[in-house]
Design a protein around this motif. Structure first.
Motif, mmCIF file in Angstrom:
data_model
loop_
_atom_site.group_PDB
_atom_site.id
_atom_site.type_symbol
_atom_site.label_atom_id
_atom_site.label_comp_id
_atom_site.label_asym_id
_atom_site.label_seq_id
_atom_site.Cartn_x
_atom_site.Cartn_y
_atom_site.Cartn_z
ATOM 1 N N UNK A 41 -48.094 55.761 39.195
ATOM 2 C CA UNK A 41 -48.944 56.609 40.041
ATOM 3 C C UNK A 41 -49.723 55.762 41.057
ATOM 4 N N UNK A 42 -50.259 54.648 40.601
ATOM 5 C CA UNK A 42 -51.004 53.775 41.511
ATOM 6 C C UNK A 42 -50.087 53.197 42.586
ATOM 7 N N UNK A 43 -48.891 52.801 42.195
ATOM 8 C CA UNK A 43 -47.940 52.210 43.144
ATOM 9 C C UNK A 43 -47.501 53.226 44.184
ATOM 10 N N UNK A 44 -47.321 54.485 43.779
ATOM 11 C CA UNK A 44 -46.904 55.525 44.719
ATOM 12 C C UNK A 44 -47.935 55.717 45.822
ATOM 13 N N UNK A 111 -53.806 61.616 40.798
ATOM 14 C CA UNK A 111 -52.944 62.058 41.895
ATOM 15 C C UNK A 111 -53.122 61.177 43.128
ATOM 16 N N UNK A 112 -52.110 61.189 43.970
ATOM 17 C CA UNK A 112 -52.151 60.399 45.202
ATOM 18 C C UNK A 112 -53.282 60.870 46.115
ATOM 19 N N UNK A 113 -53.491 62.175 46.192
ATOM 20 C CA UNK A 113 -54.550 62.688 47.069
ATOM 21 C C UNK A 113 -55.929 62.171 46.640
ATOM 22 N N UNK A 114 -56.201 62.177 45.338
ATOM 23 C CA UNK A 114 -57.484 61.678 44.855
ATOM 24 C C UNK A 114 -57.615 60.180 45.115
ATOM 25 N N UNK A 115 -56.543 59.442 44.924
ATOM 26 C CA UNK A 115 -56.578 58.004 45.175
ATOM 27 C C UNK A 115 -56.874 57.703 46.640
ATOM 28 N N UNK A 116 -56.242 58.437 47.534
ATOM 29 C CA UNK A 116 -56.472 58.214 48.957
ATOM 30 C C UNK A 116 -57.879 58.638 49.373
ATOM 31 N N UNK A 117 -58.380 59.730 48.783
ATOM 32 C CA UNK A 117 -59.741 60.183 49.097
ATOM 33 C C UNK A 117 -60.769 59.142 48.657
ATOM 34 N N UNK A 118 -60.564 58.569 47.491
ATOM 35 C CA UNK A 118 -61.470 57.527 47.011
ATOM 36 C C UNK A 118 -61.411 56.300 47.911
ATOM 37 N N UNK A 159 -69.389 64.198 35.720
ATOM 38 C CA UNK A 159 -68.595 63.375 34.819
ATOM 39 C C UNK A 159 -67.998 62.225 35.633
ATOM 40 N N UNK A 160 -68.246 60.997 35.226
ATOM 41 C CA UNK A 160 -67.661 59.848 35.913
ATOM 42 C C UNK A 160 -66.198 59.706 35.513
ATOM 43 N N UNK A 161 -65.333 59.566 36.510
ATOM 44 C CA UNK A 161 -63.902 59.372 36.298
ATOM 45 C C UNK A 161 -63.518 57.993 36.836
ATOM 46 N N UNK A 162 -62.252 57.715 36.850
ATOM 47 C CA UNK A 162 -61.746 56.551 37.562
ATOM 48 C C UNK A 162 -60.546 56.988 38.372
ATOM 49 N N UNK A 163 -60.215 56.202 39.427
ATOM 50 C CA UNK A 163 -60.724 54.887 39.747
ATOM 51 C C UNK A 163 -62.158 54.908 40.274
ATOM 52 N N UNK A 207 -57.822 67.618 36.323
ATOM 53 C CA UNK A 207 -56.703 67.233 35.465
ATOM 54 C C UNK A 207 -56.530 65.711 35.383
ATOM 55 N N UNK A 208 -57.520 64.962 35.869
ATOM 56 C CA UNK A 208 -57.499 63.502 35.747
ATOM 57 C C UNK A 208 -57.955 63.131 34.336
#
Length: 236
Positions: A41-44, A111-118, A159-163, A207-208
């Motif tokens: 997921x991170x690599x994508x 998800x990719x969208x959340x990763x990019x938003x962060x 609620x704290x999530x990651x990344x 759903x993270x």
């Protein structure tokens, strides 16, 4: 200013709450280890990023073929999560302005969208950023004996999530300061907050999921299936 993105994935925990015969990151979902799913997921989202993977020095389950990144390194994990992350920071050849993104290995549904938003938020906010989720449930505080004592207002609670993502120099300073004072922090944002910084909260998907207990495996499998179906519908 450097544009290098470093991904730190602490994966040295034993996951004893799962009650399994191996650490939870090596349990399978969709016939793949959780660790492999999370890295995929991170690599994508960030195929050019540099990965630092924190593993127990006696780990006998890890297979390097699960790592999709061209540039990656393995470091030894520490007694606590913060020690593993600090080991990674001290081992990497990063510049102070590089972004570092730390993600739980047991969150394969990111998800990719959340990763990019962060990533976008961390790029523009000096105090860094973290994925988080506004508290939706009524919050109770017990009296120490599992008896409900008071209802806590949930306004402003997340609620704290990651990344969680910060500039290299800031995160390293924060964790080294926590280590020097003997403070054990459970996430990177806590260490940064102790310096007087205010990381930006980026609203993330519900759903993270962090796989922690045995029944989380079935829930994670259902989430992955639903995400796959949604992606298929979008492509048709």
């Amino acid at each position: 200013m450097s544009n290098t993105l470093w991904l730190v994935v602490p994966a040295a925990g034993q996951g004893r709450r799962m009650g399994a015969d191996k650490p939870k990151q090596y349990l399978t979902l969709n016939n793949q280890p959780i660790l492999a799913l999370t890295l995929a997921r991170l690599h994508a989202a960030f195929p050019q990023a540099r990965l630092v993977l924190c593993l127990d020095s006696d780990d006998r389950w890890f297979d390097p073929t699960w790592v999709p990144f061209a540039q990656w390194q393995r470091v030894s994990g520490g007694a606590e999560r913060m020690h593993s992350v600090l080991n990674a920071l001290q081992a990497m050849t990063a510049e102070g302005s590089d972004l570092v993104m730390v993600h739980d290995v047991a969150r394969p549904c990111i998800t990719r969208d959340d990763l990019h938003a962060l990533y976008q938020a961390a790029q523009t906010h000096s105090g860094g950023a973290l994925l988080a989720m506004p508290v939706a449930d009524t919050m109770k505080r017990d009296n120490g004996d599992q008896l409900s004592q008071i209802t806590e207002p949930r306004d402003g609670l997340w609620h704290a999530l990651t990344p969680q993502s910060f500039r290299y120099s800031l995160l390293r300073h924060a964790l080294e300061q926590a280590q020097q004072t003997g403070t054990v922090v459970t996430d990177e944002a806590s260490a940064v907050e102790a310096l007087g910084e205010a990381p930006r909260l980026v609203s993330g998907r519900r759903d993270n999921l962090k796989v922690t207990h045995p029944d989380d495996l079935a829930l994670a499998a259902a989430i992955l299936a639903a995400q796959s179906a949604t992606a298929s519908n979008r492509s048709t």
